[in-house]
Design an enzyme around this catalytic site. Structure first.
Site, PDB file in Angstrom:
ATOM      1  N   ARG A 114       5.707  -9.581  -1.386  1.00 20.21           N
ATOM      2  CA  ARG A 114       5.831  -9.121   0.013  1.00 20.21           C
ATOM      3  C   ARG A 114       6.753 -10.038   0.820  1.00 20.21           C
ATOM      4  O   ARG A 114       7.424  -9.574   1.739  1.00 20.21           O
ATOM      5  CB  ARG A 114       4.468  -9.043   0.664  1.00 20.21           C
ATOM      6  CG  ARG A 114       3.709  -7.846   0.142  1.00 20.21           C
ATOM      7  CD  ARG A 114       2.434  -7.643   0.893  1.00 20.21           C
ATOM      8  NE  ARG A 114       1.874  -6.356   0.525  1.00 20.21           N
ATOM      9  CZ  ARG A 114       0.623  -6.000   0.725  1.00 20.21           C
ATOM     10  NH1 ARG A 114      -0.211  -6.834   1.300  1.00 20.21           N
ATOM     11  NH2 ARG A 114       0.202  -4.815   0.362  1.00 20.21           N
ATOM     12  N   LYS A 141     -11.582   9.480  -5.240  1.00 20.95           N
ATOM     13  CA  LYS A 141     -12.287  10.349  -4.301  1.00 20.95           C
ATOM     14  C   LYS A 141     -11.455  11.507  -3.769  1.00 20.95           C
ATOM     15  O   LYS A 141     -10.348  11.318  -3.290  1.00 20.95           O
ATOM     16  CB  LYS A 141     -12.757   9.520  -3.112  1.00 20.95           C
ATOM     17  CG  LYS A 141     -13.846   8.547  -3.499  1.00 20.95           C
ATOM     18  CD  LYS A 141     -14.354   7.840  -2.282  1.00 20.95           C
ATOM     19  CE  LYS A 141     -15.554   6.984  -2.640  1.00 20.95           C
ATOM     20  NZ  LYS A 141     -15.885   6.073  -1.556  1.00 20.95           N
ATOM     21  N   GLY A 159      -1.456   1.406  -4.071  1.00 18.56           N
ATOM     22  CA  GLY A 159      -1.577   0.122  -4.759  1.00 18.56           C
ATOM     23  C   GLY A 159      -1.936   0.232  -6.230  1.00 18.56           C
ATOM     24  O   GLY A 159      -1.363  -0.470  -7.062  1.00 18.56           O
ATOM     25  N   GLY A 214      -2.087   2.464   1.998  1.00 17.05           N
ATOM     26  CA  GLY A 214      -2.606   3.385   3.027  1.00 17.05           C
ATOM     27  C   GLY A 214      -1.493   4.044   3.818  1.00 17.05           C
ATOM     28  O   GLY A 214      -1.543   5.233   4.120  1.00 17.05           O
TER      29      GLY A 214
HETATM   30  P1  AMP Z   1      -8.147   5.703  -5.158  1.00 19.28           P
HETATM   31  O1  AMP Z   1      -8.297   4.445  -4.366  1.00 19.28           O
HETATM   32  O2  AMP Z   1      -8.863   6.881  -4.572  1.00 19.28           O
HETATM   33  O3  AMP Z   1      -6.710   5.995  -5.534  1.00 19.28           O
HETATM   34  O4  AMP Z   1      -8.943   5.443  -6.523  1.00 19.28           O
HETATM   35  C1  AMP Z   1      -8.582   4.474  -7.441  1.00 19.28           C
HETATM   36  C2  AMP Z   1      -9.732   4.291  -8.387  1.00 19.28           C
HETATM   37  O5  AMP Z   1      -9.992   5.497  -9.045  1.00 19.28           O
HETATM   38  C3  AMP Z   1      -9.494   3.267  -9.480  1.00 19.28           C
HETATM   39  O6  AMP Z   1     -10.268   2.139  -9.236  1.00 19.28           O
HETATM   40  C4  AMP Z   1      -9.936   3.995 -10.751  1.00 19.28           C
HETATM   41  O7  AMP Z   1     -10.780   3.219 -11.570  1.00 19.28           O
HETATM   42  C5  AMP Z   1     -10.702   5.175 -10.199  1.00 19.28           C
HETATM   43  N1  AMP Z   1     -10.760   6.299 -11.149  1.00 19.28           N
HETATM   44  C6  AMP Z   1      -9.745   6.964 -11.699  1.00 19.28           C
HETATM   45  N2  AMP Z   1     -10.199   7.882 -12.580  1.00 19.28           N
HETATM   46  C7  AMP Z   1     -11.551   7.806 -12.568  1.00 19.28           C
HETATM   47  C8  AMP Z   1     -12.588   8.491 -13.267  1.00 19.28           C
HETATM   48  N3  AMP Z   1     -12.337   9.451 -14.155  1.00 19.28           N
HETATM   49  N4  AMP Z   1     -13.866   8.134 -12.998  1.00 19.28           N
HETATM   50  C9  AMP Z   1     -14.133   7.167 -12.103  1.00 19.28           C
HETATM   51  N5  AMP Z   1     -13.202   6.484 -11.424  1.00 19.28           N
HETATM   52  C10 AMP Z   1     -11.915   6.800 -11.651  1.00 19.28           C
END
Ligand code: AMP
Length: 399
Positions: free
Chosen positions: A40, A200, A355, A378
């Site tokens: 950064r 999510k 990230g 974000g």
């Molecule tokens: P996000 O911050 O919403 O982009 O989510 C990132 C997180 O999603 C990472 O820490 C991954 O471990 C998690 N992730 C991706 N695929 C899966 C899955 N099939 N089950 C549970 N967590 C997941």
């Protein structure tokens, strides 16, 4: 289009006090406080060097971490030292970001000098976007430059409030983010493919909805796919699910399916395990329609990897946000890593925002083959959602 520092004349910069909001919120070692990744700081160098060359008095302001009041471990002293090494010149680091001592120090600056203010979040007025605090920051400078893309989605005093007092322009880092991601959204090279993963659905609803209007191919994977699948009545075993969003997922699914020009790619096979935290637990690959009731999906399978690779191979533009499996665990990182490599091998304009996906590209050693890795997790998500980022919206428009 927003004005950038290159739109300012030499007279507007020479000898002028230029306040630059940078993002020096670098990762540090928890015990020693040493900087573990100085990317950064390096990313801010083009803007800082340009201003030095133009003979400005460069005053840098940043936050670090989430302090509540003055917090010794979150001072910017080490960052100032590292910046000095990278610039090959002295950087004066101050112990405050407003007030008499700061004003005195700045009044002694010569053209081409660089001063780094103390962590701006030592004042709670920063995040509150307090008008008086913003005025005190603005009083330090003649010109304001925002080059902190990572905090541009936050209306804080140093990212937004200050530009209400002195008109602002963007630095080269924000300019690059706007040019590449802005073009992808407004005038993409086709076919345009978006790959959305992550944990999510709730945090990705807006980005899915916005990108679905623009892309030719939408890939949905990662943990969030299971909420969609469950909303369609599929057995997802113990896979991640957001029960509260099942109704919304069902609605969005119907909307996506009804879009005549959208090709939707979702996993056709999954890597599943019975216990994610037990390294000896059985792992196997199953068709997505046959996830055993006592297992959970943790990665995309080989058939799905192939489907996504084929889409990426023929793409003109690819935007990727969110891992396609629990990539932090090497046993379940294959899908995410393979997709990073596919982007790297593609001739398309490839953009990674977020990230985790950026970390995956780094980990698989292909980061330098990606057209653009956004510096804001974000912020890039909100940009891809089509939202206006307050720290950018407030900057001057190009005539
Ligand atoms: P996000 O911050 O919403 O982009 O989510 C990132 C997180 O999603 C990472 O820490 C991954 O471990 C998690 N992730 C991706 N695929 C899966 C899955 N099939 N089950 C549970 N967590 C997941």
């Amino acid at each position: 289009m927003k004005k950038s520092i290159s739109d300012l004349s030499t007279e507007q910069l020479k000898g002028k006090r230029v306040l630059v909001r940078v993002d020096f919120n670098v990762p540090r070692d928890k015990k020693t406080g040493e900087i573990t990744d100085d990317r950064r700081i390096k990313e801010a160098l083009p803007t800082i060097k340009y201003l030095i060359d133009k003979g400005s008095k460069v005053i840098l302001v940043s936050h670090l971490g989430r302090p509540s009041g003055v917090t010794e471990e979150l001072r910017l002293t080490k960052i100032g030292e590292r910046l000095g090494e990278l610039l090959g010149k002295k950087v004066l680091k101050l112990d405050d970001c407003i007030g008499e001592e700061v004003e005195n120090a700045i009044s002694k600056m010569n053209s081409g000098d660089v001063t780094l203010l103390e962590n701006v979040r030592f004042y709670q007025e920063e995040e509150a976007n307090d008008e008086n605090f913003a005025k005190k920051l603005a009083a330090l400078a003649d010109v304001y430059v925002n080059d902190a893309f990572g905090t541009a989605h936050r209306a804080h005093a140093s990212t937004e409030g200050v530009a209400r007092v002195i008109p602002g322009v963007c630095g080269f880092l924000i300019q690059k983010e706007l040019e590449i991601m802005g073009k992808a959204l407004s005038d993409p090279k086709k076919p345009f493919v978006a790959i959305i993963g992550g944990a999510k659905v709730s945090s990705k609803i807006s980005v899915i909805k916005n990108l679905a209007q623009k892309v030719d191919v939408l890939v949905i994977g990662g943990g969030m796919i299971y909420t969609f699948l469950k909303s369609q009545g599929y057995e997802i075993g113990k896979s991640l699910v957001e029960a509260k969003f099942l109704d919304q997922a069902k609605l969005i699914w119907a909307e996506l399916k009804a879009m005549p020009n959208l090709k939707l790619i979702v996993p056709v096979d999954d890597v599943v395990t019975s216990d994610i935290s037990n390294p000896d637990a059985p792992v196997k690959t199953v068709p997505s329609s046959q996830i055993p009731a006592d297992m959970m999906g943790v990665d995309i399978g080989p058939e799905t990897i192939k489907l996504i690779k084929d889409a990426v191979k023929d793409a003109g533009t690819v935007v990727w946000n969110g891992p396609l499996g629990v990539f932090e665990n090497p046993k379940f990182s294959k899908g995410t890593m393979e997709i990073a490599k596919a982007l790297a091998a593609s001739k398309a304009v490839t953009i990674i925002g977020g990230g985790d996906s950026a970390a995956a590209a780094e980990k698989s050693g292909v980061a330098d083959k990606i057209t653009h890795i956004s510096t804001g997790g974000g912020a890039s998500l909100e940009f891809l959602e089509g939202k206006s980022l307050p720290g950018i919206a407030i900057l001057q428009d190009k005539k």
